[in-house]
Design an enzyme around this catalytic site. Structure first.
Site, PDB file in Angstrom:
ATOM      1  N   SER A  90       0.837  -1.192   0.000  1.00  0.00           N
ATOM      2  CA  SER A  90       0.000   0.000   0.000  1.00  0.00           C
ATOM      3  C   SER A  90       0.882   1.256   0.000  1.00  0.00           C
ATOM      4  O   SER A  90       1.783   1.372  -0.831  1.00  0.00           O
ATOM      5  CB  SER A  90      -0.956  -0.027   1.196  1.00  0.00           C
ATOM      6  OG  SER A  90      -1.927   0.990   1.094  1.00  0.00           O
ATOM      7  N   ASP A 136      -8.986  -5.402  -5.456  1.00  0.00           N
ATOM      8  CA  ASP A 136      -8.650  -4.230  -4.648  1.00  0.00           C
ATOM      9  C   ASP A 136      -9.524  -3.056  -5.080  1.00  0.00           C
ATOM     10  O   ASP A 136      -9.471  -2.621  -6.231  1.00  0.00           O
ATOM     11  CB  ASP A 136      -7.168  -3.889  -4.841  1.00  0.00           C
ATOM     12  CG  ASP A 136      -6.667  -2.844  -3.846  1.00  0.00           C
ATOM     13  OD1 ASP A 136      -7.492  -2.068  -3.320  1.00  0.00           O
ATOM     14  OD2 ASP A 136      -5.450  -2.793  -3.620  1.00  0.00           O
ATOM     15  N   HIS A 189      -7.602  -5.219  -1.034  1.00  0.00           N
ATOM     16  CA  HIS A 189      -6.481  -4.366  -0.652  1.00  0.00           C
ATOM     17  C   HIS A 189      -5.773  -4.880   0.603  1.00  0.00           C
ATOM     18  O   HIS A 189      -4.544  -4.926   0.653  1.00  0.00           O
ATOM     19  CB  HIS A 189      -6.956  -2.928  -0.417  1.00  0.00           C
ATOM     20  CG  HIS A 189      -5.835  -1.967  -0.164  1.00  0.00           C
ATOM     21  ND1 HIS A 189      -4.925  -1.626  -1.147  1.00  0.00           N
ATOM     22  CD2 HIS A 189      -5.467  -1.290   0.958  1.00  0.00           C
ATOM     23  CE1 HIS A 189      -4.038  -0.783  -0.638  1.00  0.00           C
ATOM     24  NE2 HIS A 189      -4.340  -0.562   0.626  1.00  0.00           N
TER      25      HIS A 189
END
Length: 215
Positions: free
Chosen positions: A75, A150, A180
């Site tokens: 991320s 995601d 995600h």
């Protein structure tokens, strides 16, 4: 053994048992004030400095193999990892890089989440993390992990980073049901990590060894 590595892990929320599920010594670089007003007020320079400090700490240790350091970014942590691996002074010190569900840049993420921001010039952003530009300078082997489900970071961003990466050894693993924060739970996730690290090492992964024994 191929798995005797040291992993420098960058993630804003390390809320899953990766460290426990892998046979690697792991140094986590996180921010305890994530999702607070103070956290948002921090400059990018602070996060990058933390990353460099973590790597320097590992390089200063005498009780580890400093030629086997892996940088793992997920991320927002992926932007930190790309920046670190792209720095010329560290390019020869990083064994491999793993990037999971990360973005091409903060401005492009803003365009995705808030379409009207596409009219803002890049200089308006304090935090830029231009990974799409820096990834071309990463020479270490790179594994890109992409969760196709995601809904926060568009999967096409991870795929775009893979395309722009100029490393001589780069691989991408896509997981159709990967979200995600949940790609690590997908079937085959850890096998993908094993295959990549075994390939980088020029050794057999545990799965390959079991197949050899079975035959």
């Amino acid at each position: 053994q191929w798995y005797q590595r040291r992993v420098l892990f960058f993630s804003m929320k390390f809320s899953n048992p990766r460290a426990q599920r892998t046979r690697h010594n792991t140094l986590l670089s996180e921010n305890e004030q994530y999702n607070t007003k103070q956290w948002y007020q921090r400059r990018v320079r602070g996060m990058k400095t933390d990353a460099e400090g973590g790597l320097e700490f590992l390089l200063s240790r005498e009780d580890i193999d400093k030629s086997r350091i892996i940088v793992y970014g997920r991320s927002l942590g992926g932007g930190v990892a790309v920046h670190l691996a792209a720095r010329k002074c560290y390019q020869d010190r990083i064994f491999a890089v793993i990037l999971e569900n990360t973005f091409t840049s903060i401005p492009e993420m803003a365009h995705t989440l808030f379409p009207l921001t596409k009219y803002l010039p890049v200089w308006c952003y304090r935090n830029k993390f231009l990974s799409k530009d820096e990834i071309a300078d990463v020479s270490s082997p790179v594994l890109f992990i992409c969760g196709m489900a995601d809904t926060l970071v568009p999967p096409k961003m991870t795929q775009a980073l893979y395309t722009e990466c100029r490393s001589l050894l780069k691989r991408i693993e896509c997981f159709e049901s990967g979200t995600h924060n949940g790609t690590w739970q997908c079937y085959g996730y850890y096998e993908a990590l094993n295959r990549f690290l075994a390939e980088v090492s020029g050794e057999k992964s545990p799965e390959s060894e079991r197949e050899s024994l079975a035959t």
